[in-house]
Design a protein around this motif. Structure first.
Motif, PDB file in Angstrom:
ATOM      1  N   ALA A  65      -4.899  28.847  -0.311  1.00 20.32           N
ATOM      2  CA  ALA A  65      -3.658  28.084  -0.229  1.00 20.32           C
ATOM      3  C   ALA A  65      -2.603  28.660  -1.165  1.00 20.32           C
ATOM      4  CB  ALA A  65      -3.918  26.630  -0.571  1.00 20.32           C
ATOM      5  N   GLY A  66      -1.421  28.881  -0.631  1.00 22.22           N
ATOM      6  CA  GLY A  66      -0.304  29.341  -1.443  1.00 22.22           C
ATOM      7  C   GLY A  66      -0.131  30.843  -1.509  1.00 22.22           C
ATOM      8  N   CYS A  86      -8.955  29.647   9.180  1.00 21.45           N
ATOM      9  CA  CYS A  86      -8.933  28.292   8.658  1.00 21.45           C
ATOM     10  C   CYS A  86      -7.564  28.027   8.046  1.00 21.45           C
ATOM     11  CB  CYS A  86     -10.045  28.142   7.611  1.00 21.45           C
ATOM     12  SG  CYS A  86     -10.144  26.520   6.870  1.00 21.45           S
ATOM     13  N   GLY A  87      -7.037  26.850   8.217  1.00 22.67           N
ATOM     14  CA  GLY A  87      -5.743  26.515   7.625  1.00 22.67           C
ATOM     15  C   GLY A  87      -4.596  26.881   8.522  1.00 22.67           C
ATOM     16  N   GLU A  88      -3.433  27.066   7.927  1.00 18.63           N
ATOM     17  CA  GLU A  88      -2.241  27.388   8.707  1.00 18.63           C
ATOM     18  C   GLU A  88      -1.414  28.427   7.960  1.00 18.63           C
ATOM     19  OE1 GLU A  88       0.901  23.963   7.467  1.00 18.63           O
ATOM     20  OE2 GLU A  88      -0.744  23.359   8.763  1.00 18.63           O
TER      21      GLU A  88
END
Length: 92
Positions: A65-66, A86-88
């Motif tokens: 993330a980030g 996984c995630g966006e």
């Protein structure tokens, strides 16, 4: 790759300064683990590099993330395929 994953597991949440794994040659680190899917496997640039014994252009980018990459042009004005497992991802 293992050291990066261990360090990433110790982090939690969004951090804009978080590092990401860049230009990892996964097909070299784990031969036979990855092959391009049918229809995307006709890669003239890497076929040439492999035949001439040159460095290739098959990279893995991995981040939590980030993480982000700055605005850039792909190597030799080529194009890349990206996939989020996984995630966006926010494309700017």
């Amino acid at each position: 790759l293992g050291a990066f994953l261990d360090a990433e597991a110790d982090l939690d949440g969004f951090d804009e300064a978080r590092a990401y794994l860049k230009d990892c040659h996964l097909h070299r680190a784990a031969p036979g683990w990855y092959a391009a899917p049918p229809g995307l496997d006709d890669d003239f640039l890497n076929r040439h590099c492999d035949a001439c014994g040159l460095d290739d252009f098959r990279f893995l980018y991995l981040g939590g993330a980030g993480t982000r990459t700055p605005v850039h042009a792909d190597v030799l004005a080529s194009h890349s395929w990206s996939a989020n497992v996984c995630g966006e991802k926010r494309w700017w």
